[in-house]
Scaffold this motif. Structure first.
Motif, mmCIF file in Angstrom:
data_model
loop_
_atom_site.group_PDB
_atom_site.id
_atom_site.type_symbol
_atom_site.label_atom_id
_atom_site.label_comp_id
_atom_site.label_asym_id
_atom_site.label_seq_id
_atom_site.Cartn_x
_atom_site.Cartn_y
_atom_site.Cartn_z
ATOM 1 N N THR A 84 0.834 -1.084 -0.029
ATOM 2 C CA THR A 84 0.043 0.065 0.015
ATOM 3 C C THR A 84 0.739 1.345 0.077
ATOM 4 O OG1 THR A 84 -0.058 -0.445 2.423
ATOM 5 C CG2 THR A 84 -1.944 -1.076 1.125
ATOM 6 N N GLY A 85 2.200 1.136 0.157
ATOM 7 C CA GLY A 85 3.169 2.246 0.113
ATOM 8 C C GLY A 85 3.214 2.873 1.587
ATOM 9 N N LEU A 86 2.385 2.381 2.617
ATOM 10 C CA LEU A 86 2.396 2.936 3.979
ATOM 11 C C LEU A 86 3.747 2.681 4.528
ATOM 12 C CD1 LEU A 86 -1.159 2.044 5.303
ATOM 13 C CD2 LEU A 86 -0.130 4.057 5.119
ATOM 14 N N ILE A 87 4.756 1.695 3.969
ATOM 15 C CA ILE A 87 5.876 1.373 4.916
ATOM 16 C C ILE A 87 6.837 2.461 4.556
ATOM 17 C CG2 ILE A 87 6.925 0.453 2.382
ATOM 18 C CD1 ILE A 87 7.567 -1.017 5.878
ATOM 19 N N ILE A 88 6.649 3.629 3.664
ATOM 20 C CA ILE A 88 7.544 4.614 3.574
ATOM 21 C C ILE A 88 7.373 5.369 4.937
ATOM 22 C CG2 ILE A 88 7.947 6.835 2.438
ATOM 23 C CD1 ILE A 88 8.957 4.196 0.852
ATOM 24 N N GLY A 89 6.055 5.743 5.310
ATOM 25 C CA GLY A 89 5.945 6.324 6.475
ATOM 26 C C GLY A 89 6.268 5.587 7.834
ATOM 27 N N ILE A 90 5.953 4.524 7.770
ATOM 28 C CA ILE A 90 6.245 3.497 8.913
ATOM 29 C C ILE A 90 7.467 3.173 9.114
ATOM 30 C CG2 ILE A 90 5.919 0.960 9.945
ATOM 31 C CD1 ILE A 90 3.210 0.833 8.354
ATOM 32 N N GLY A 91 8.398 3.076 7.869
ATOM 33 C CA GLY A 91 9.961 2.889 7.875
ATOM 34 C C GLY A 91 10.593 4.082 8.636
ATOM 35 N N ASP A 92 9.921 5.444 8.103
ATOM 36 C CA ASP A 92 10.718 6.597 8.620
ATOM 37 C C ASP A 92 10.577 6.569 9.971
ATOM 38 O OD1 ASP A 92 11.932 9.160 7.961
ATOM 39 O OD2 ASP A 92 10.117 9.969 8.584
ATOM 40 N N TRP A 93 9.255 6.165 10.681
ATOM 41 C CA TRP A 93 9.066 6.054 12.199
ATOM 42 C C TRP A 93 10.031 5.395 12.791
ATOM 43 C CZ3 TRP A 93 7.939 2.354 15.682
ATOM 44 C CH2 TRP A 93 7.889 2.786 16.919
ATOM 45 N N GLU A 131 18.544 11.105 1.900
ATOM 46 C CA GLU A 131 17.806 12.255 2.511
ATOM 47 C C GLU A 131 17.239 11.919 3.848
ATOM 48 O OE1 GLU A 131 17.474 11.888 -0.657
ATOM 49 O OE2 GLU A 131 18.772 13.505 -1.563
ATOM 50 N N GLN A 132 16.481 11.036 3.898
ATOM 51 C CA GLN A 132 15.788 10.486 4.885
ATOM 52 C C GLN A 132 16.609 9.872 6.296
ATOM 53 O OE1 GLN A 132 13.620 6.858 4.181
ATOM 54 N NE2 GLN A 132 12.638 6.846 6.328
ATOM 55 N N VAL A 133 17.619 9.019 5.803
ATOM 56 C CA VAL A 133 18.644 8.711 6.709
ATOM 57 C C VAL A 133 19.419 9.955 7.365
ATOM 58 C CG1 VAL A 133 21.148 7.569 6.940
ATOM 59 C CG2 VAL A 133 19.079 6.473 5.444
ATOM 60 N N ALA A 134 19.664 10.753 6.425
ATOM 61 C CA ALA A 134 20.467 12.154 7.215
ATOM 62 C C ALA A 134 19.628 12.992 7.952
ATOM 63 C CB ALA A 134 20.962 13.055 5.775
ATOM 64 N N ARG A 135 18.267 13.033 7.704
ATOM 65 C CA ARG A 135 17.541 14.014 8.581
ATOM 66 C C ARG A 135 17.220 13.101 9.978
ATOM 67 N NH1 ARG A 135 12.397 12.586 7.874
ATOM 68 N NH2 ARG A 135 12.514 12.243 5.722
ATOM 69 N N ASN A 136 17.077 11.912 9.737
ATOM 70 C CA ASN A 136 16.497 10.988 11.183
ATOM 71 C C ASN A 136 18.029 10.971 11.740
ATOM 72 O OD1 ASN A 136 14.034 10.434 11.031
ATOM 73 N ND2 ASN A 136 14.466 8.917 9.401
ATOM 74 N N ALA A 138 20.312 13.353 11.925
ATOM 75 C CA ALA A 138 20.622 14.791 12.414
ATOM 76 C C ALA A 138 19.607 15.066 13.546
ATOM 77 C CB ALA A 138 20.447 15.618 11.202
ATOM 78 N N HIS A 139 18.241 14.436 13.416
ATOM 79 C CA HIS A 139 17.408 14.811 14.384
ATOM 80 C C HIS A 139 17.880 14.017 15.757
ATOM 81 C CE1 HIS A 139 13.408 14.040 16.423
ATOM 82 N NE2 HIS A 139 13.441 15.236 16.195
ATOM 83 N N ALA A 140 18.401 12.965 15.745
ATOM 84 C CA ALA A 140 18.955 12.368 16.828
ATOM 85 C C ALA A 140 20.394 12.653 17.182
ATOM 86 C CB ALA A 140 18.769 10.803 16.573
ATOM 87 N N ARG A 141 21.098 13.273 16.517
ATOM 88 C CA ARG A 141 22.197 13.681 16.607
ATOM 89 C C ARG A 141 23.361 12.379 16.838
ATOM 90 N NH1 ARG A 141 23.057 15.077 21.219
ATOM 91 N NH2 ARG A 141 20.947 14.683 22.219
ATOM 92 N N LEU A 142 22.790 11.694 15.780
ATOM 93 C CA LEU A 142 23.541 9.978 15.770
ATOM 94 C C LEU A 142 24.586 10.040 14.943
ATOM 95 C CD1 LEU A 142 23.629 7.312 17.367
ATOM 96 C CD2 LEU A 142 22.136 6.711 15.402
ATOM 97 N N PRO A 143 25.876 9.748 15.016
ATOM 98 C CA PRO A 143 26.741 9.460 13.948
ATOM 99 C C PRO A 143 26.478 8.453 13.005
ATOM 100 C CG PRO A 143 28.071 9.897 15.917
ATOM 101 C CD PRO A 143 26.563 9.682 16.275
ATOM 102 N N ALA A 144 26.539 8.522 11.549
ATOM 103 C CA ALA A 144 26.106 7.556 10.563
ATOM 104 C C ALA A 144 26.526 6.226 10.934
ATOM 105 C CB ALA A 144 26.483 8.054 9.441
ATOM 106 N N LYS A 145 27.946 6.129 11.412
ATOM 107 C CA LYS A 145 28.613 4.673 11.652
ATOM 108 C C LYS A 145 27.532 3.850 12.643
ATOM 109 C CE LYS A 145 31.544 6.152 15.360
ATOM 110 N NZ LYS A 145 32.797 6.300 15.970
ATOM 111 N N HIS A 146 26.655 4.471 13.381
ATOM 112 C CA HIS A 146 25.937 3.719 14.569
ATOM 113 C C HIS A 146 24.731 3.166 14.059
ATOM 114 C CE1 HIS A 146 28.853 4.608 17.697
ATOM 115 N NE2 HIS A 146 28.641 5.859 17.609
#
Ligand code: C2E
Ligand code: MG
Ligand code: MG
Ligand code: MG
Length: 281
Positions: A84-93, A131-136, A138-146
């Motif tokens: 249904t495409g809802l996975i995009i929003g669920i996956g972001d959460w 972009e989604q990865v980068a935003r999430n 940044a929002h959590a102040r988490l370095p990408a390697k984690h």
């Protein structure tokens, strides 16, 4: 097979969905509301270093409790969310929540290398994923390697050139990539060589009967050798017994995950478990 545009793909799946059962339709509608109301939870399953037995990471696994339907397994609702495409929003959460939880654990002094989230094929093929990865992050102040992203072979084999380009973008961001359920899909070894992946997750179907089944043991040994030769780590899923652990350890499998160590746990219980085995500094 001709590539379908996102839109065609969507209407194709909607038609397919309509042909399915009333329960599927009920779940599809309930999922939309669940996302708005944040009725999902993440459970975390520890991933251990096979030799030191230290917990090095956690896999986030989504849980959904619906007032009428009760607990619905992700094995049932994730495919519906995908169609249904809802996975995009669920996956972001999922990604946002896992990144925030990981940030909190690091701040608490719990030293994990990575938190892993599962990506469905539609998420991986979505060109805004970096972009989604980068935003999430940044929002959590988490370095990408984690952050570790778990994808399945089916996400990559549809369009290998696009998959290679996406993996390149994600690698340049510094996130880690694992190939989930390895050995059950259709990816050929020539793709594996071209994919920039850090970890192969040996599917639990090979682990389950390894004590009785010489073929399963042979496949596991082969996967570990291929991974080593290509510079990738291996993690065995679904480890339930000491005998399985002994075999995997003897064969040089780097990491293990399974009920032998822990079931997936709600975040507070996962934290308590980790705090109990983190030496006070
Ligand atoms: P997976 O990513 O391969 O996750 C492993 C599954 O095996 C999980 O089931 C986990 O609870 C279960 N498991 C772990 N250790 C053992 C064990 O020792 N024995 C046995 N028999 N099972 C074990 P779960 O949580 O029901 O998830 C099923 C699948 O749903 C996942 O397979 C994954 O493909 C999907 N999924 C779960 N959460 C998410 C999510 O947030 N996003 C997406 N896209 N998919 C998800
Ligand atoms: Mg997984
Ligand atoms: Mg798996
Ligand atoms: Mg699976």
């Amino acid at each position: 097979r001709a590539k379908q545009s996102g839109r065609n793909r969507y209407s194709f799946f909607t038609a397919e969905l309509e042909a399915r059962s009333a329960r599927t339709l009920h779940i599809a509608n309930a999922l939309r509301r669940a996302l708005e109301r944040e009725q999902f939870a993440l459970h975390y399953q520890p991933q251990l270093d096979t030799h030191t037995k230290a917990v090095i990471g956690a896999e986030a696994l989504i849980r959904w409790y619906h007032p009428e339907l009760g607990q619905v397994s992700p094995a049932e609702f994730i495919p519906i969310a995908e169609s249904t495409g809802l996975i995009i929003g669920i996956g972001d959460w999922v990604m946002r929540t896992a990144a925030q939880d990981m940030r909190r654990w690091l701040d608490m002094g719990i030293t994990l290398r990575t938190v892993s989230v599962n990506l469905s094929p539609l998420q991986f093929q979505h060109h805004h994923l970096p972009e989604q990865v980068a935003r999430n992050l940044a929002h959590a102040r988490l370095p990408a390697k984690h952050l570790m992203l778990e994808l399945t072979e089916s996400a990559a084999v549809d369009d290998p050139a696009a998959a290679i380009a996406m993996l390149d973008r994600l690698n340049r961001q510094g996130v880690r990539i694992a190939l989930d359920d390895f050995g059950t899909g259709y990816s050929s070894l020539s793709y594996l060589k071209r994919f920039q992946i850090h970890k192969l997750k040996i599917d639990q179907s090979f682990v389950r009967d390894l004590e009785q089944d010489a073929n399963d043991r042979a496949i596991i040994v082969a996967i570990i050798h291929i991974a080593k030769a290509l510079g990738m780590d291996t993690l065995a899923e679904g480890v339930e017994s000491e005998a399985q652990l002994d075999f995997l350890q003897a064969q040089g499998c780097n990491f293990v995950q399974g009920y032998l160590f822990s079931r997936p746990l709600p975040a507070p219980q996962f934290e308590a478990l980790l705090l109990a085995c983190t030496p006070a500094s």
